[in-house]
Design a protein around this motif. Structure first.
Motif, PDB file in Angstrom:
ATOM      1  N   GLU A   1       0.819  -1.223   0.000  1.00  0.00           N
ATOM      2  CA  GLU A   1       0.000   0.000   0.000  1.00  0.00           C
ATOM      3  C   GLU A   1       0.849   1.267   0.000  1.00  0.00           C
ATOM      4  O   GLU A   1       0.413   2.303  -0.476  1.00  0.00           O
ATOM      5  CB  GLU A   1      -0.936   0.025   1.219  1.00  0.00           C
ATOM      6  CG  GLU A   1      -2.044  -0.993   1.173  1.00  0.00           C
ATOM      7  CD  GLU A   1      -3.165  -0.665   0.183  1.00  0.00           C
ATOM      8  OE1 GLU A   1      -3.113   0.384  -0.494  1.00  0.00           O
ATOM      9  OE2 GLU A   1      -4.091  -1.480   0.078  1.00  0.00           O
TER      10      GLU A   1
ATOM     11  N   LYS B   1      -6.205 -10.099  -2.771  1.00  0.00           N
ATOM     12  CA  LYS B   1      -5.803  -8.757  -2.347  1.00  0.00           C
ATOM     13  C   LYS B   1      -4.377  -8.434  -2.794  1.00  0.00           C
ATOM     14  O   LYS B   1      -4.093  -7.297  -3.203  1.00  0.00           O
ATOM     15  CB  LYS B   1      -5.931  -8.653  -0.822  1.00  0.00           C
ATOM     16  CG  LYS B   1      -5.669  -7.274  -0.265  1.00  0.00           C
ATOM     17  CD  LYS B   1      -5.906  -7.278   1.252  1.00  0.00           C
ATOM     18  CE  LYS B   1      -5.571  -5.937   1.866  1.00  0.00           C
ATOM     19  NZ  LYS B   1      -5.758  -5.942   3.324  1.00  0.00           N
TER      20      LYS B   1
ATOM     21  N   ASN C   1      -4.627  -7.602  -6.415  1.00  0.00           N
ATOM     22  CA  ASN C   1      -5.413  -6.382  -6.578  1.00  0.00           C
ATOM     23  C   ASN C   1      -4.584  -5.128  -6.250  1.00  0.00           C
ATOM     24  O   ASN C   1      -4.579  -4.167  -7.018  1.00  0.00           O
ATOM     25  CB  ASN C   1      -6.662  -6.452  -5.686  1.00  0.00           C
ATOM     26  CG  ASN C   1      -7.642  -5.359  -5.983  1.00  0.00           C
ATOM     27  OD1 ASN C   1      -7.921  -5.054  -7.138  1.00  0.00           O
ATOM     28  ND2 ASN C   1      -8.172  -4.751  -4.942  1.00  0.00           N
ATOM     29  N   ILE C   2      -3.890  -5.141  -5.134  1.00  0.00           N
ATOM     30  CA  ILE C   2      -3.075  -3.977  -4.755  1.00  0.00           C
ATOM     31  C   ILE C   2      -1.967  -3.747  -5.783  1.00  0.00           C
ATOM     32  O   ILE C   2      -1.730  -2.613  -6.212  1.00  0.00           O
ATOM     33  CB  ILE C   2      -2.466  -4.144  -3.342  1.00  0.00           C
ATOM     34  CG1 ILE C   2      -3.563  -4.212  -2.280  1.00  0.00           C
ATOM     35  CG2 ILE C   2      -1.505  -2.992  -3.026  1.00  0.00           C
ATOM     36  CD1 ILE C   2      -3.065  -4.621  -0.896  1.00  0.00           C
TER      37      ILE C   2
ATOM     38  N   ARG D   1      -1.875  -4.571  -8.919  1.00  0.00           N
ATOM     39  CA  ARG D   1      -2.466  -4.071 -10.167  1.00  0.00           C
ATOM     40  C   ARG D   1      -2.936  -2.633 -10.023  1.00  0.00           C
ATOM     41  O   ARG D   1      -2.599  -1.770 -10.841  1.00  0.00           O
ATOM     42  CB  ARG D   1      -3.631  -4.970 -10.596  1.00  0.00           C
ATOM     43  CG  ARG D   1      -4.298  -4.548 -11.892  1.00  0.00           C
ATOM     44  CD  ARG D   1      -5.400  -5.513 -12.315  1.00  0.00           C
ATOM     45  NE  ARG D   1      -6.165  -6.110 -11.230  1.00  0.00           N
ATOM     46  CZ  ARG D   1      -7.166  -5.520 -10.590  1.00  0.00           C
ATOM     47  NH1 ARG D   1      -7.528  -4.300 -10.914  1.00  0.00           N
ATOM     48  NH2 ARG D   1      -7.811  -6.145  -9.623  1.00  0.00           N
ATOM     49  N   GLU D   2      -3.699  -2.342  -8.964  1.00  0.00           N
ATOM     50  CA  GLU D   2      -4.250  -0.991  -8.775  1.00  0.00           C
ATOM     51  C   GLU D   2      -3.161   0.057  -8.574  1.00  0.00           C
ATOM     52  O   GLU D   2      -3.306   1.190  -9.001  1.00  0.00           O
ATOM     53  CB  GLU D   2      -5.219  -0.973  -7.599  1.00  0.00           C
ATOM     54  CG  GLU D   2      -6.545  -1.618  -7.923  1.00  0.00           C
ATOM     55  CD  GLU D   2      -7.536  -1.533  -6.770  1.00  0.00           C
ATOM     56  OE1 GLU D   2      -7.175  -1.040  -5.678  1.00  0.00           O
ATOM     57  OE2 GLU D   2      -8.678  -1.970  -6.967  1.00  0.00           O
ATOM     58  N   ARG D   3      -2.075  -0.311  -7.919  1.00  0.00           N
ATOM     59  CA  ARG D   3      -0.990   0.643  -7.658  1.00  0.00           C
ATOM     60  C   ARG D   3       0.079   0.623  -8.752  1.00  0.00           C
ATOM     61  O   ARG D   3       1.081   1.308  -8.661  1.00  0.00           O
ATOM     62  CB  ARG D   3      -0.349   0.355  -6.293  1.00  0.00           C
ATOM     63  CG  ARG D   3      -1.379   0.538  -5.160  1.00  0.00           C
ATOM     64  CD  ARG D   3      -0.834   1.027  -3.856  1.00  0.00           C
ATOM     65  NE  ARG D   3      -0.053   2.226  -3.975  1.00  0.00           N
ATOM     66  CZ  ARG D   3       1.242   2.320  -3.639  1.00  0.00           C
ATOM     67  NH1 ARG D   3       1.889   1.286  -3.145  1.00  0.00           N
ATOM     68  NH2 ARG D   3       1.885   3.461  -3.763  1.00  0.00           N
ATOM     69  N   SER D   4      -0.143  -0.184  -9.785  1.00  0.00           N
ATOM     70  CA  SER D   4       0.797  -0.284 -10.919  1.00  0.00           C
ATOM     71  C   SER D   4       2.223  -0.536 -10.443  1.00  0.00           C
ATOM     72  O   SER D   4       3.168   0.143 -10.848  1.00  0.00           O
ATOM     73  CB  SER D   4       0.743   0.978 -11.776  1.00  0.00           C
ATOM     74  OG  SER D   4      -0.550   1.171 -12.281  1.00  0.00           O
TER      75      SER D   4
ATOM     76  N   THR E   1      -6.250 -11.080 -14.143  1.00  0.00           N
ATOM     77  CA  THR E   1      -4.928 -11.025 -14.775  1.00  0.00           C
ATOM     78  C   THR E   1      -4.213 -12.383 -14.796  1.00  0.00           C
ATOM     79  O   THR E   1      -3.075 -12.471 -15.248  1.00  0.00           O
ATOM     80  CB  THR E   1      -4.036  -9.986 -14.064  1.00  0.00           C
ATOM     81  OG1 THR E   1      -3.924 -10.343 -12.691  1.00  0.00           O
ATOM     82  CG2 THR E   1      -4.602  -8.579 -14.217  1.00  0.00           C
TER      83      THR E   1
ATOM     84  N   GLN F   1      -1.369  -6.474 -17.578  1.00  0.00           N
ATOM     85  CA  GLN F   1      -2.664  -5.909 -17.974  1.00  0.00           C
ATOM     86  C   GLN F   1      -3.758  -6.973 -17.904  1.00  0.00           C
ATOM     87  O   GLN F   1      -3.526  -8.118 -18.213  1.00  0.00           O
ATOM     88  CB  GLN F   1      -2.584  -5.360 -19.403  1.00  0.00           C
ATOM     89  CG  GLN F   1      -1.519  -4.309 -19.594  1.00  0.00           C
ATOM     90  CD  GLN F   1      -1.763  -3.069 -18.778  1.00  0.00           C
ATOM     91  OE1 GLN F   1      -2.887  -2.651 -18.580  1.00  0.00           O
ATOM     92  NE2 GLN F   1      -0.695  -2.466 -18.279  1.00  0.00           N
ATOM     93  N   SER F   2      -4.980  -6.538 -17.538  1.00  0.00           N
ATOM     94  CA  SER F   2      -6.105  -7.474 -17.511  1.00  0.00           C
ATOM     95  C   SER F   2      -6.761  -7.569 -18.864  1.00  0.00           C
ATOM     96  O   SER F   2      -6.512  -6.807 -19.763  1.00  0.00           O
ATOM     97  CB  SER F   2      -7.130  -7.042 -16.476  1.00  0.00           C
ATOM     98  OG  SER F   2      -7.599  -5.748 -16.747  1.00  0.00           O
TER      99      SER F   2
END
Length: 180
Positions: free
Chosen positions: A105, A129, A132-133, A135-138, A161, A179-180
């Protein structure tokens, strides 16, 4: 536990029995790195090793020429072992004592490859999770890959992904693309 290839090939990693770890078996680790040998150039990688434990994966990457490896673990005894072993082998390993989820995070690090070996009994939502983190935070560079080691009793194929998995005994390596 031994380093299976590279300049440190054959070196044993003997961790104290009190550490709360389940190191990747030599057979599974060798199979994983055989897959990676055909896909990547180790010298050009930036790697993050999550739930690093005794550093078996981190040291394997360094042995094969990876210049930047960051090992993350929350357990102080694992951190002490990683630090002591890095010093004994004169290796440049970035070691971070942190809860993996807090690290993900907050970090500004990006990597070409992120390897996660959480406890096998982690709930499926926690495995999700991690992906997800990241991917979302690149946190993966372009063309980057996330590899999560888990039990054969856990399925991660439903994650967007997800790209493939490889099974070795009770261990499974699930691969996720950038990338998804």
């Amino acid at each position: 536990m031994r380093i299976v290839s590279g300049r440190l090939k054959g070196r044993r990693l003997i961790a104290p029995k009190k550490l709360p770890v389940r190191p990747t078996t030599d057979m599974a680790k060798e199979a994983l790195f055989n897959i990676l040998n055909n896909r990547i150039r180790f010298q050009e990688l930036e790697v993050i090793d999550l739930f690093a434990g005794i550093g078996s994966i981190s040291f394997e990457f360094i042995s094969r020429g990876t210049q930047r490896v960051t090992a993350v673990d929350a357990n102080i005894d694992c951190i002490k072992f990683l630090t002591k072993t890095s010093e004994e082998l004169d290796l440049d390993l970035d070691i971070i004592k942190s809860d993996v989820f807090e690290f993900l995070e907050k970090t500004t690090l990006k990597a070409d490859l992120i390897f996660a070996d959480p406890p096998y009994d982690l709930p499926t939502e926690e495995f999700e999770k991690i992906e997800n983190i990241i991917r979302e935070r690149s946190l993966l560079n372009e063309e980057g890959v996330l590899i999560i080691e888990h039990s054969k009793h856990t399925s991660l194929q439903h994650i967007n992904t997800y790209s493939e998995q490889r099974k070795y005994g009770n261990s499974v390596f699930s691969f996720f693309k950038t990338q998804s």
